[in-house]
Design a protein around this motif. Sequence first.
Motif, PDB file in Angstrom:
ATOM      1  N   LEU A   1       0.846  -1.188   0.000  1.00  0.00           N
ATOM      2  CA  LEU A   1       0.000   0.000   0.000  1.00  0.00           C
ATOM      3  C   LEU A   1       0.883   1.239   0.000  1.00  0.00           C
ATOM      4  O   LEU A   1       1.736   1.414   0.873  1.00  0.00           O
ATOM      5  N   ASP A   2       0.659   2.106  -0.974  1.00  0.00           N
ATOM      6  CA  ASP A   2       1.472   3.320  -1.129  1.00  0.00           C
ATOM      7  C   ASP A   2       0.548   4.526  -1.189  1.00  0.00           C
ATOM      8  O   ASP A   2      -0.300   4.631  -2.084  1.00  0.00           O
ATOM      9  N   ASN A   3       0.695   5.427  -0.228  1.00  0.00           N
ATOM     10  CA  ASN A   3      -0.098   6.651  -0.166  1.00  0.00           C
ATOM     11  C   ASN A   3      -1.591   6.362  -0.028  1.00  0.00           C
ATOM     12  O   ASN A   3      -2.437   6.982  -0.685  1.00  0.00           O
ATOM     13  N   ILE A   4      -1.916   5.423   0.837  1.00  0.00           N
ATOM     14  CA  ILE A   4      -3.297   5.059   1.132  1.00  0.00           C
ATOM     15  C   ILE A   4      -3.672   5.673   2.479  1.00  0.00           C
ATOM     16  O   ILE A   4      -2.929   5.523   3.458  1.00  0.00           O
ATOM     17  N   PRO A   5      -4.811   6.367   2.588  1.00  0.00           N
ATOM     18  CA  PRO A   5      -5.209   6.947   3.876  1.00  0.00           C
ATOM     19  C   PRO A   5      -5.264   5.893   4.977  1.00  0.00           C
ATOM     20  O   PRO A   5      -5.590   4.728   4.729  1.00  0.00           O
ATOM     21  N   SER A   6      -4.954   6.308   6.203  1.00  0.00           N
ATOM     22  CA  SER A   6      -4.887   5.354   7.319  1.00  0.00           C
ATOM     23  C   SER A   6      -6.223   4.690   7.598  1.00  0.00           C
ATOM     24  O   SER A   6      -6.273   3.565   8.110  1.00  0.00           O
ATOM     25  N   SER A   7      -7.318   5.350   7.255  1.00  0.00           N
ATOM     26  CA  SER A   7      -8.629   4.723   7.481  1.00  0.00           C
ATOM     27  C   SER A   7      -8.788   3.492   6.599  1.00  0.00           C
ATOM     28  O   SER A   7      -9.500   2.553   6.960  1.00  0.00           O
ATOM     29  N   GLY A   8      -8.169   3.493   5.439  1.00  0.00           N
ATOM     30  CA  GLY A   8      -8.181   2.316   4.560  1.00  0.00           C
ATOM     31  C   GLY A   8      -9.506   2.079   3.871  1.00  0.00           C
ATOM     32  O   GLY A   8      -9.586   2.019   2.646  1.00  0.00           O
ATOM     33  N   PHE A   9     -10.549   1.913   4.659  1.00  0.00           N
ATOM     34  CA  PHE A   9     -11.888   1.622   4.141  1.00  0.00           C
ATOM     35  C   PHE A   9     -12.829   2.697   4.674  1.00  0.00           C
ATOM     36  O   PHE A   9     -13.097   2.752   5.881  1.00  0.00           O
ATOM     37  N   PHE A  10     -13.359   3.539   3.788  1.00  0.00           N
ATOM     38  CA  PHE A  10     -14.184   4.651   4.248  1.00  0.00           C
ATOM     39  C   PHE A  10     -14.933   5.260   3.069  1.00  0.00           C
ATOM     40  O   PHE A  10     -14.364   5.400   1.981  1.00  0.00           O
ATOM     41  N   PRO A  11     -16.207   5.620   3.275  1.00  0.00           N
ATOM     42  CA  PRO A  11     -17.009   5.364   4.471  1.00  0.00           C
ATOM     43  C   PRO A  11     -17.583   3.957   4.461  1.00  0.00           C
ATOM     44  O   PRO A  11     -17.676   3.322   3.409  1.00  0.00           O
ATOM     45  N   VAL A  12     -17.980   3.506   5.622  1.00  0.00           N
ATOM     46  CA  VAL A  12     -18.697   2.239   5.769  1.00  0.00           C
ATOM     47  C   VAL A  12     -19.989   2.562   6.496  1.00  0.00           C
ATOM     48  O   VAL A  12     -19.992   2.821   7.705  1.00  0.00           O
ATOM     49  N   ALA A  13     -21.094   2.586   5.759  1.00  0.00           N
ATOM     50  CA  ALA A  13     -22.385   2.942   6.339  1.00  0.00           C
ATOM     51  C   ALA A  13     -22.869   1.866   7.305  1.00  0.00           C
ATOM     52  O   ALA A  13     -22.396   0.716   7.288  1.00  0.00           O
ATOM     53  N   GLU A  14     -23.805   2.235   8.161  1.00  0.00           N
ATOM     54  CA  GLU A  14     -24.312   1.320   9.186  1.00  0.00           C
ATOM     55  C   GLU A  14     -24.857   0.036   8.560  1.00  0.00           C
ATOM     56  O   GLU A  14     -24.663  -1.057   9.104  1.00  0.00           O
ATOM     57  N   GLU A  15     -25.528   0.150   7.417  1.00  0.00           N
ATOM     58  CA  GLU A  15     -26.117  -1.044   6.785  1.00  0.00           C
ATOM     59  C   GLU A  15     -25.065  -1.996   6.246  1.00  0.00           C
ATOM     60  O   GLU A  15     -25.380  -3.129   5.876  1.00  0.00           O
ATOM     61  N   ALA A  16     -23.807  -1.544   6.143  1.00  0.00           N
ATOM     62  CA  ALA A  16     -22.740  -2.376   5.595  1.00  0.00           C
ATOM     63  C   ALA A  16     -21.813  -2.930   6.667  1.00  0.00           C
ATOM     64  O   ALA A  16     -20.754  -3.474   6.353  1.00  0.00           O
ATOM     65  N   ARG A  17     -22.199  -2.851   7.917  1.00  0.00           N
ATOM     66  CA  ARG A  17     -21.316  -3.312   8.989  1.00  0.00           C
ATOM     67  C   ARG A  17     -21.191  -4.827   9.020  1.00  0.00           C
ATOM     68  O   ARG A  17     -20.366  -5.378   9.758  1.00  0.00           O
ATOM     69  N   THR A  18     -21.996  -5.523   8.236  1.00  0.00           N
ATOM     70  CA  THR A  18     -21.880  -6.990   8.133  1.00  0.00           C
ATOM     71  C   THR A  18     -20.958  -7.393   6.984  1.00  0.00           C
ATOM     72  O   THR A  18     -20.800  -8.595   6.712  1.00  0.00           O
TER      73      THR A  18
END
Length: 524
Positions: free
Chosen positions: A453-470
Amino acid sequence: MPNFCIFFLNFAVRYFQLLTIMRIFLFLLFCLPFSNPSFAKDIAATVSLFPIPNSREVCIDTHLRVMLPEGCEVGKKGFIRIYDLTARCEVDCLDLSLPAGPTVSQPNNPSAIYTPVPYIYRTGHITNRNTLPGTPSGAAAKSADIGRYQLTIIGGFSDGFHFYPMLVRGREAIIYLHHNVLEYGHQYEVRMDKDVFPKVGRLRWRFTTKAEKPKAEGRIVDVNADGTADFATVQGALDFIPDSLPGENARMTVRIANGDYEELVYFRNKRFVTLEGQSREGVVIHYPNNEVFNPHPADIKTNELKGTFPSRRAAFAADNCHDMVFRNLTLRTDCHGQAEGFLLNGERNFVENVHVIGSGDALQTNGSAYFLNCIIDGEGDTILGRGAAFFNHCSLSSIGPFMWIRNTEENHGNVFLDCSFRGIGKGAVIARLPSNHGKNYPHAEAVLLNCTLDNIPSSGFFPVAEEARTATLLEFNSHTPDGNPVDVSGRHPVVRQLHPVRDAQLIAKYSDWRFVLKCDSLPY
């Protein structure tokens, strides 16, 4: 003889002498410059034609090419006609006064519906010769673009594609005929009126196509943009190959020579076909296409589910195609917006050493597909689709998010093994799962195993809506280009970091393409 008769006779002689002198003067003034051999030679030297006038053995999918004089512009109107001298009829007409296609997005239609029944990919040889472009298929209504924009049928898709009848590259004007209008063993005459190239004037020349089509039992067809092979375009070769070949023993191969292939490619219902370029960077297939230029029907909504109405916005699209091999190619869109370089729909497809260049949704992949040693460059949601897709030793770059994952519980999503991600913009997260007009993808899956991973934001995965928490978001041994572990402390709680010992079995499963794609064999 009376004096008045002599006078009248002298007058008549002098009158006709004067008239003759005036005719000679007018000829010298207006006609001689245009009959001057050196002048004609200059014109011939600045206008060259392809196919070469009176040439034989011309590919039936040929483009027309006119090398223009310096400073010559293309007219905004005019007709280009193709006359079949063998059949004694006109077979094509391009009206340059018609716009190529829309330049702004179509208005939102609140009454548009999703396809009420799965789209049926009908078989049959549907072409511009036997069907009016714009004839609706599936649940779409009749196109309102007939007579409004340029339309051509490509790959049996009767609804048609907007296209550019002429593209000017430097001094060369490339004319695109409607697809499939030429036949083998016929002589044709090109007739361009004076409005096409006003400074050149009318152009007219003849050529004869190849006497016979390639022998299919050879299982190999060759493509070369210079017209020296079986076909001059990739689309022409794919149109020649029968739909749904019965098995691996019947596989056909399309060999593509290095060259620039500026053409919109769409084909459907192909199976057991290999498309192999001479070299990845040498074979460039591209076209200026996107959702604005070739939108979905105004009365039909698009979605990622199976059976949806086919998309027409990709530069290169393989639709409802299975057991295909794509190797050593560059597939590129020349437009921005929602614009795939490569759209792949089907099962058990294998893509090796292919460079995909797109804008939003650069690669859309639906159905089981294996990507090996590929380069994928995009501007946001760079990989879109419902999967399942297995990426092995692939290099990806993106300005915005790399993925918007949309798989259902029926199959896995996107799995990356030993791949590299290079962020070009600040928003280049690995994946996002926002609410999509009240809808989300609770079964979405993205798995990264031993990726750089090069120059990837620390959050990595964003956004993740409430309906996608599974969603299933897994990561193992992500590292920087210099081999150091990536700081994953800012990852969303949904993202699970796999342990090399405790999760060894799970890592092994996701490292196996058979598990991910749910199939035992692929057409390597």
